[in-house]
Design an enzyme around this catalytic site. Structure first.
Site, PDB file in Angstrom:
ATOM      1  N   CYS A 116       9.403  -3.233  -1.371  1.00 20.07           N
ATOM      2  CA  CYS A 116       9.181  -1.898  -0.788  1.00 20.07           C
ATOM      3  C   CYS A 116       9.330  -0.777  -1.801  1.00 20.07           C
ATOM      4  O   CYS A 116       8.864   0.335  -1.570  1.00 20.07           O
ATOM      5  CB  CYS A 116      10.129  -1.673   0.377  1.00 20.07           C
ATOM      6  N   HIS A 256      10.316   5.614   2.335  1.00 22.34           N
ATOM      7  CA  HIS A 256       9.751   4.318   2.704  1.00 22.34           C
ATOM      8  C   HIS A 256       9.877   4.154   4.216  1.00 22.34           C
ATOM      9  O   HIS A 256      10.901   4.476   4.808  1.00 22.34           O
ATOM     10  CB  HIS A 256      10.519   3.207   1.977  1.00 22.34           C
ATOM     11  N   ASN A 286       5.811  -1.092   8.776  1.00 24.40           N
ATOM     12  CA  ASN A 286       6.269  -1.213   7.383  1.00 24.40           C
ATOM     13  C   ASN A 286       5.210  -1.986   6.577  1.00 24.40           C
ATOM     14  O   ASN A 286       5.055  -3.192   6.753  1.00 24.40           O
ATOM     15  CB  ASN A 286       7.610  -1.961   7.374  1.00 24.40           C
TER      16      ASN A 286
END
Ligand code: UT7
Length: 333
Positions: A116, A256, A286
């Protein structure tokens, strides 16, 4: 002599058409829209369907759009960095495939595996080549086809992830704009809590690894959550402090998009109100390395030249970090 900085001169995202809603997930695993929305903030995510379509499709579409909107000849690109944990294959790098697809024949390319935080790692690496004068045009991609490694029988992970990504163009500037500062971290002990067990050199693919479902994401969600909340907030607060910034100085937090509760905690710690937080988790979930460029793309029209942005991420590795940048342009048209 004035310092040369790297500045983002364009951003383009790309997501596949197929929308996987919370309602559809209710028919697949024991979950419900209320739980997913209240625990994560996610309503839907995109899925790349069809045969022979890997992460390079996402990266290629994003880069094609980026070249077009910035009026850039692909032959002028010096370097393409692709951050992904779902490469088309182990090798060649997905960046190589994307470079060929877009006609970046004078560019070299490589992939970064930092989950990520991959886009932040890529931005930091790419900007060094610009700052040193080695390159004039660098493209940084963050893209993931998470559906390729998600177990759609595991309700603790399949509700979170989606497919998508984006790309930015970095160019040199001598104005007081661009990438100002970056702080990156890694803690390999985090591997125990978020990983894919098999398919690498440690446990090559076998009938057994497939039967044991070891080619899917394993995540100990609540542990990752605790580390994410602490570290994303900490690194963001640190980068603000060392650049003498307060919440009032920040135009946008670009976090994020893993869990809305992690994002809220980070914004609180930074003294930033929700109106200054980029948020698109409800529609994409995500997308791992894809979330940050997708946020910049979604909010591009609201950004003004000179705006102070803090980009922050936490993810598998563990990896985490924050970048302080001054936005490079007002949107034309
Ligand atoms: O981007 C990479 C880094 N990753 C992250 O930052 C993700 C961090 N983790 C998270 O976002 C959260 O931990 C999750 C969203 C994954 C899970 O939320 P949570 O609040 O930590 O839930 P939990 O794992 O503690 O589970 C709470 C309960 C459990 O039931 P019991 O044991 O309390 O009866 C779970 O079985 O919720 C249950 N549960 C679900 N219920 C309905 C877990 N998943 C689901 C689900 N639907 N999909």
């Amino acid at each position: 002599m004035k310092k040369t900085r790297a500045v983002i001169t364009g951003v383009q995202g790309w997501v596949p058409d197929y929308v996987l809603t919370n309602q559809e997930l209710e028919t697949m695993v024991d979950t419900n829209d209320e739980w997913i929305t209240s625990r994560t903030g996610i309503k839907e995510r995109r899925i790349l369907k069809g045969e022979n379509k890997g992460t390079s499709v996402i990266g290629t579409e994003a880069v094609k759009g980026l070249l077009e909107k910035t009026n850039t000849d692909p032959r002028e690109i010096d370097l393409i960095i692709c951050a992904t944990v779902t490469p088309d294959m182990f090798f060649p790098a997905t960046g190589n495939i994307i470079a060929a697809n877009v006609g970046a024949v004078n560019s070299y390319s490589f992939d970064i595996s930092a989950a990520c935080s991959g886009f932040l790692y890529g931005l930091s690496i790419g900007s060094q080549f610009i700052e040193t004068g080695a390159h004039k045009k660098v493209i940084v991609i963050g893209a993931d086809k998470m559906s390729a490694i998600v177990n759609y029988e595991d309700r603790t992970t399949c509700i979170i992830f989606g497919d998508g990504g984006g790309a930015v163009l970095l160019e040199p500037t001598q104005e007081e704009i661009g990438i100002m500062d970056t702080k990156l971290h890694t803690d390999g002990k985090g591997a125990n809590f978020l990983h894919m067990k098999a398919g690498g050199s440690l446990r090559p693919a076998s009938l057994e690894t497939v039967a044991n479902k070891e080619h899917y994401i394993f995540q100990e969600g609540s542990t990752v959550f605790k580390f994410a909340v602490t570290n994303m907030a900490e690194v963001s607060a640190n980068i603000m402090a060392r650049n003498h910034l307060t919440g009032d100085d920040i135009a946008w937090l670009v976090p994020h998009q893993a869990n809305k509760r992690i994002i809220d905690a980070t914004a609180n710690r930074m003294g930033i109100g929700p109106e200054k937080v980029m948020l698109n988790i409800e529609k994409y979930g995500n997308t791992t390395a894809g979330t940050l460029p997708l946020c910049l793309w979604d909010y591009e029209s609201k950004l003004k030249k000179g705006d102070n942005l803090i980009l922050a991420a936490f993810g598998g590795g563990f990896t985490w970090g924050a970048t302080y940048l001054k936005w490079g342009y007002d949107t034309k048209g």
